[in-house]
Scaffold this active site. Structure first.
Site, PDB file in Angstrom:
ATOM      1  N   ARG A  18      37.772   2.716-105.597  1.00 50.21           N
ATOM      2  CA  ARG A  18      37.104   2.753-106.845  1.00 50.21           C
ATOM      3  C   ARG A  18      37.740   3.505-107.843  1.00 50.21           C
ATOM      4  NH1 ARG A  18      35.624  -1.709-105.381  1.00 50.21           N
ATOM      5  NH2 ARG A  18      33.335  -2.632-105.034  1.00 50.21           N
TER       6      ARG A  18
ATOM      7  N   GLU B 202      37.076   0.012-115.395  1.00 45.92           N
ATOM      8  CA  GLU B 202      37.359  -1.252-115.455  1.00 45.92           C
ATOM      9  C   GLU B 202      36.585  -2.275-116.180  1.00 45.92           C
ATOM     10  OE1 GLU B 202      37.989  -2.549-111.245  1.00 45.92           O
ATOM     11  OE2 GLU B 202      39.342  -1.100-110.937  1.00 45.92           O
TER      12      GLU B 202
ATOM     13  N   HIS C 102      42.947  -4.219-109.280  1.00 44.70           N
ATOM     14  CA  HIS C 102      42.070  -4.555-108.452  1.00 44.70           C
ATOM     15  C   HIS C 102      42.083  -5.688-107.692  1.00 44.70           C
ATOM     16  CE1 HIS C 102      37.442  -3.494-107.727  1.00 44.70           C
ATOM     17  NE2 HIS C 102      37.935  -3.960-106.537  1.00 44.70           N
TER      18      HIS C 102
END
Ligand SMILES: NC(=O)C1=CN([C@@H]2O[C@H](COP(=O)(O)OP(=O)(O)OC[C@H]3O[C@@H](n4cnc5c(N)ncnc54)[C@H](O)[C@@H]3O)[C@@H](O)[C@H]2O)C=CC1
Ligand SMILES: O=C(O)C(=O)[C@H](O)COP(=O)(O)O
Length: 387
Positions: A208, A237, A254
């Site tokens: 993350r 994000e 991602h």
């Protein structure tokens, strides 16, 4: 039964079509109004499932997230409302493991060095961290693990984070995002920890974005060109700090977990769980959903060198393509390193939506003509015939 599913979840129709009526939606912009009459909600990591999203729904019985991470789900609220919940632990661990391994091979190639001579420190030794370790150990690379939450109950050897940072040439992050507690991971790599990295450390983040303080990373990179960074995940994000991108060797939106197998496994695990909740029998099989790889068999005549191994990996997934597209999408002029704009959220999400799912190593079968010296390639994940 009405099933609302994220449009970026493959095989929903094939798996859930017999169970109810399916409506697919953009998970990022889902509203309470849109889910008010859903009986089943199938989401990915971009949908916050909480009291606000479910405020108009009184009939929901099941929420499934086709992800490993659950930081977007208010599980306590779901439990209070007696709504069954399942995520898909481990579904894309192989994909993340292979992604990180390939990224390390790419870095070694770019900087004219050998991955085999490095020591790799893995922070978070759960499903994805262990998958990276498996690839590295199959290839013969020394691995250090750091995971204070499982070290007492897990037979593997563990080291402290300080020892890992001191001994590792490469650090790969594989922790969930947690904001409180003794082992919180939010900004685990803050400015002082980033500054403490050994000279020439490679740092990979595939978990993350907020595990690294991205603003601090920019300022550290401005002073420390020796540190090389691979980022698949970004603070904030879908609006990464575009000024960070030029400091990153391989930059992706991602998608470390985006193998076709990983995504299919995620949907399939939710199918299995829902069938169980409904008291029905499983009637579908995951493997029948997957297409065959464009070439199924590759014959190896000798043990590959590291460069040849990288070619073998690129055969399945060429990370350079996603990196180039990321820069072209998020930087107006990649050569001038200028950001398109500071909130280019569509570019990031669009790349994820349109991502051409790569296959996992296992999709490719290697004919090894009985050479036991290439057994490690099978441990790496490739399928094999000839022995
Ligand atoms: N980039 C991508 O596409 C993907 C990202 N992820 C992210 O990666 C995370 C990890 O995934 P998995 O390995 O499957 O989860 P997991 O739950 O199997 O393993 C996570 C490990 O991290 C450990 N951990 C927690 N806090 C820690 C700390 N402070 N220091 C060291 N270790 C710590 C836990 O004890 C656990 O063993 C997910 O929560 C998700 O956020 C997961 C899949 C795909
Ligand atoms: O499984 C996780 O956790 C992830 O980070 C997923 O790979 C993210 O994929 P999306 O759910 O955002 O498509």
């Amino acid at each position: 039964m009405k099933i609302i599913a994220d449009e970026n979840m493959p095989y929903v129709q094939e798996l859930f079509g017999d169970l109810g009526t399916i409506e697919t939606v953009n998970g990022r912009s889902l509203t309470a109004e849109m889910v008010k009459d859903a009986d089943v909600l199938l989401v990915r990591s971009v949908t916050q499932v909480d009291a606000s999203l479910l405020s108009k729904n009184s009939q929901l019985t099941f929420v499934g997230s086709a992800t490993i991470g659950t930081d977007h789900i208010d599980t306590e609220y779901l439990a209070q409302r007696q709504i069954s919940f399942s995520n898909a632990p481990g579904c894309n661990a192989t994909a993340v493991g292979e992604f990180a391994f390939i990224a390390m091979l790419e870095l070694a190639n770019r900087f004219g060095t050998s991955l085999k001579d490095k020591v790799v420190g893995i922070v978070g030794a759960g499903n994805t961290g262990s998958a990276v370790a498996r690839c590295l150990q199959a290839y013969g690379v020394e691995v250090l693990l750091h995971d204070p939450l499982i070290e007492k109950s897990d037979p593997r050897d563990f080291v402290s984070l300080d020892e890992l940072i001191t001994r590792a040439n490469i650090i790969s992050l594989h922790v969930p995002i947690t904001k409180s507690g003794e082992y919180k991971t939010w900004y685990l790599f803050d400015e002082s920890r980033l500054n403490s990295l050994n000279a020439d450390t490679w740092l990979l983040n595939c978990c993350r974005g907020e595990v690294i303080d991205n603003r601090a990373l920019i300022s550290v990179k401005q002073q420390r060109a020796d540190i090389k960074v691979v980022l698949d995940v970004w603070e904030g994000e879908p609006n990464p700090m575009c000024e960070l991108i030029p400091y990153v060797e391989f930059a992706t939106p991602h998608i470390a977990g985006y193998s076709l197998e990983g995504k299919a496994r995620g949907t399939y695990m939710l199918y299995q769980k829902l069938v169980q909740v409904l008291g029905k029998l499983e009637e579908k099989e995951m493997m029948t959903l997957l297409p065959t790889f464009w070439t199924e068999l590759l014959t190896l005549t000798k043990e590959p060198s590291e460069k040849a191994l990288l070619q073998l990996c690129r055969f399945v997934y060429d990370l350079r393509d996603d990196d180039a597209l990321f820069r072209a999408t998020l930087l107006e002029d990649p050569s001038k390193k200028a950001p398109v704009n500071s909130s280019n959220n569509n570019g990031f999400d669009l790349m994820r939506k349109n991502h051409k799912h790569r296959r996992e190593f296992s999709a490719l079968t290697l004919a090894t003509a009985g050479q036991s010296e290439v057994d490690w390639l099978l441990n790496l994940g490739y399928s094999g015939v000839g022995r």
